[in-house]
Design a protein around this motif. Structure first.
Motif, mmCIF file in Angstrom:
data_model
loop_
_atom_site.group_PDB
_atom_site.id
_atom_site.type_symbol
_atom_site.label_atom_id
_atom_site.label_comp_id
_atom_site.label_asym_id
_atom_site.label_seq_id
_atom_site.Cartn_x
_atom_site.Cartn_y
_atom_site.Cartn_z
ATOM 1 N N MET A 1 0.640 -0.893 0.637
ATOM 2 C CA MET A 1 -0.641 -0.132 0.304
ATOM 3 C C MET A 1 1.075 1.400 -0.326
ATOM 4 O O MET A 1 2.212 1.437 0.820
ATOM 5 C CB MET A 1 -1.050 -0.043 1.355
ATOM 6 C CG MET A 1 -1.883 1.219 1.511
ATOM 7 S SD MET A 1 -3.100 1.289 2.958
ATOM 8 C CE MET A 1 -4.609 1.511 2.715
ATOM 9 N N ARG A 2 0.620 2.222 -0.498
ATOM 10 C CA ARG A 2 1.525 3.460 -0.834
ATOM 11 C C ARG A 2 1.102 4.213 -0.031
ATOM 12 O O ARG A 2 0.226 4.187 0.944
ATOM 13 C CB ARG A 2 0.859 3.967 -2.257
ATOM 14 C CG ARG A 2 1.317 5.433 -2.002
ATOM 15 C CD ARG A 2 0.945 6.237 -3.502
ATOM 16 N NE ARG A 2 1.395 7.672 -4.363
ATOM 17 C CZ ARG A 2 1.266 8.098 -5.015
ATOM 18 N NH1 ARG A 2 -0.110 7.944 -5.326
ATOM 19 N NH2 ARG A 2 1.608 9.254 -5.001
ATOM 20 N N THR A 3 2.372 5.280 0.936
ATOM 21 C CA THR A 3 2.297 5.711 1.980
ATOM 22 C C THR A 3 1.843 6.940 1.862
ATOM 23 O O THR A 3 1.781 7.456 0.410
ATOM 24 C CB THR A 3 3.714 5.715 2.397
ATOM 25 O OG1 THR A 3 4.275 4.689 2.890
ATOM 26 C CG2 THR A 3 4.037 6.740 3.639
ATOM 27 N N THR A 4 0.386 8.076 2.782
ATOM 28 C CA THR A 4 0.490 8.758 2.166
ATOM 29 C C THR A 4 1.271 9.868 3.624
ATOM 30 O O THR A 4 1.077 9.703 4.627
ATOM 31 C CB THR A 4 -1.506 8.786 2.644
ATOM 32 O OG1 THR A 4 -2.139 8.276 1.598
ATOM 33 C CG2 THR A 4 -1.777 10.504 2.658
ATOM 34 N N THR A 5 1.446 10.964 2.957
ATOM 35 C CA THR A 5 2.250 11.988 4.080
ATOM 36 C C THR A 5 1.742 13.071 4.143
ATOM 37 O O THR A 5 1.114 13.175 2.880
ATOM 38 C CB THR A 5 3.431 11.935 2.915
ATOM 39 O OG1 THR A 5 4.209 10.768 2.737
ATOM 40 C CG2 THR A 5 4.525 13.456 4.740
ATOM 41 N N VAL A 6 0.939 13.142 5.269
ATOM 42 C CA VAL A 6 0.199 14.863 5.185
ATOM 43 C C VAL A 6 1.669 15.748 6.227
ATOM 44 O O VAL A 6 1.583 15.504 6.878
ATOM 45 C CB VAL A 6 -0.829 14.794 6.657
ATOM 46 C CG1 VAL A 6 -2.110 15.272 6.515
ATOM 47 C CG2 VAL A 6 -2.351 13.181 5.854
ATOM 48 N N ASP A 49 10.504 17.795 -1.632
ATOM 49 C CA ASP A 49 11.700 17.215 -2.130
ATOM 50 C C ASP A 49 11.806 15.677 -1.913
ATOM 51 O O ASP A 49 12.063 14.961 -1.851
ATOM 52 C CB ASP A 49 12.896 18.339 -2.764
ATOM 53 C CG ASP A 49 13.679 19.042 -3.568
ATOM 54 O OD1 ASP A 49 11.888 19.347 -3.740
ATOM 55 O OD2 ASP A 49 13.967 19.533 -3.009
ATOM 56 N N ARG A 50 11.441 15.375 -0.904
ATOM 57 C CA ARG A 50 12.210 14.189 0.381
ATOM 58 C C ARG A 50 10.862 13.384 -0.021
ATOM 59 O O ARG A 50 10.626 11.972 -0.491
ATOM 60 C CB ARG A 50 12.040 14.787 1.471
ATOM 61 C CG ARG A 50 11.854 13.552 2.072
ATOM 62 C CD ARG A 50 12.011 14.056 4.180
ATOM 63 N NE ARG A 50 12.754 12.377 3.986
ATOM 64 C CZ ARG A 50 12.458 12.550 6.077
ATOM 65 N NH1 ARG A 50 13.311 13.553 6.617
ATOM 66 N NH2 ARG A 50 13.066 11.053 6.324
ATOM 67 N N TYR A 51 9.359 13.984 -0.271
ATOM 68 C CA TYR A 51 8.162 12.956 -0.164
ATOM 69 C C TYR A 51 7.361 12.987 -1.134
ATOM 70 O O TYR A 51 7.038 11.559 -1.769
ATOM 71 C CB TYR A 51 7.222 12.946 1.560
ATOM 72 C CG TYR A 51 7.766 13.518 2.336
ATOM 73 C CD1 TYR A 51 8.274 12.070 2.969
ATOM 74 C CD2 TYR A 51 8.389 14.087 3.081
ATOM 75 C CE1 TYR A 51 9.022 11.874 4.499
ATOM 76 C CE2 TYR A 51 8.999 14.297 4.792
ATOM 77 C CZ TYR A 51 9.090 12.282 4.955
ATOM 78 O OH TYR A 51 9.202 12.288 5.844
ATOM 79 N N GLY A 52 7.527 14.543 -1.867
ATOM 80 C CA GLY A 52 7.252 13.819 -3.306
ATOM 81 C C GLY A 52 7.430 13.716 -4.542
ATOM 82 O O GLY A 52 8.222 12.137 -4.476
ATOM 83 N N PRO A 53 6.927 13.781 -5.524
ATOM 84 C CA PRO A 53 7.109 12.521 -7.201
ATOM 85 C C PRO A 53 8.751 12.409 -7.581
ATOM 86 O O PRO A 53 8.980 11.819 -8.165
ATOM 87 C CB PRO A 53 6.085 13.611 -8.465
ATOM 88 C CG PRO A 53 5.478 14.377 -7.250
ATOM 89 C CD PRO A 53 5.443 14.330 -6.004
ATOM 90 N N LYS A 54 9.493 13.895 -6.941
ATOM 91 C CA LYS A 54 11.035 14.148 -7.590
ATOM 92 C C LYS A 54 11.594 12.870 -6.302
ATOM 93 O O LYS A 54 12.777 12.689 -6.344
ATOM 94 C CB LYS A 54 11.258 14.696 -7.572
ATOM 95 C CG LYS A 54 11.086 15.276 -8.740
ATOM 96 C CD LYS A 54 11.498 16.773 -9.029
ATOM 97 C CE LYS A 54 10.159 17.804 -10.169
ATOM 98 N NZ LYS A 54 10.904 19.018 -9.862
ATOM 99 N N GLY A 55 10.825 12.287 -5.290
ATOM 100 C CA GLY A 55 11.709 11.529 -3.964
ATOM 101 C C GLY A 55 10.544 10.127 -3.615
ATOM 102 O O GLY A 55 10.530 9.262 -4.388
#
Length: 182
Positions: A1-6, A49-55
């Motif tokens: 399952m994909r992690t959701t970061t809030v 940068d850490r959690y998004g599409p490029k991270g």
């Protein structure tokens, strides 16, 4: 399952989001949801940068104050999280800040009851008599009370969430927690 970061601006926002999520029956670990306080909205680029599409490629959600929303929107575009209204990109916006939302949702009488239950009503009454606050609305005085003493926002966030009537939460916070399942 994909992690959701809030992504939330500060620790008090994190505590409030967690408190409402738990109250509504969410198991954040089971749902792979992590709430990350950024230490201020201006730090968002680092976290994108850490959690998004490029991270790490996590699903991103967030909560911000209206005053920070334009900077958040620009950072999301830069990070490749699309354009359009923040709410459509999973970021909910509080009118002033989360404490303001909680005060309006609860009403001043209920907030004063929470403060009284903590044994700090006399301290609040003293604050109200300060020359710079005497003529200000009670809501502004409450904002100053929560933001003026180190740790007060974090301390009161779960208490104000607990005081909310069942099924009633500030709209941005309610929408954010509802979106965990999406």
């Amino acid at each position: 399952m994909r992690t959701t970061t809030v992504l939330v601006e500060g620790e008090s926002d994190s505590v409030a989001v967690q408190a409402l999520a738990l109250r509504l029956g969410h198991d954040l670990a089971e749902e792979h949801v992590q709430i990350v306080p950024m230490g201020g909205a201006t730090s968002i680029i680092h976290f994108l940068d850490r959690y998004g599409p490029k991270g790490a490629g996590h699903r991103l959600l967030g909560l911000c104050d209206a005053g920070e929303s334009q900077g958040i929107a620009r950072a999301l575009i830069r990070a490749g999280v699309g354009s359009g209204p923040l709410e459509e990109r999973g970021f909910q916006v509080c009118d002033a800040d989360l404490e303001d939302e909680l005060i309006r949702c609860l009403g001043t009488d209920a907030v004063l009851e929470v403060i009284e239950a903590q044994g700090e009503l006399a301290s609040f009454r003293l604050l109200q008599r300060q020359p710079s606050l005497r003529e200000r609305p009670v809501t502004a005085q409450l904002q100053r009370f929560f933001g003026g003493r180190s740790g007060n926002k974090v301390r009161y966030a779960p208490l104000l969430i607990e005081a909310l009537p069942a099924g009633q939460a500030p709209p941005p916070l309610a929408r954010l927690v509802e979106s965990f399942a999406g």
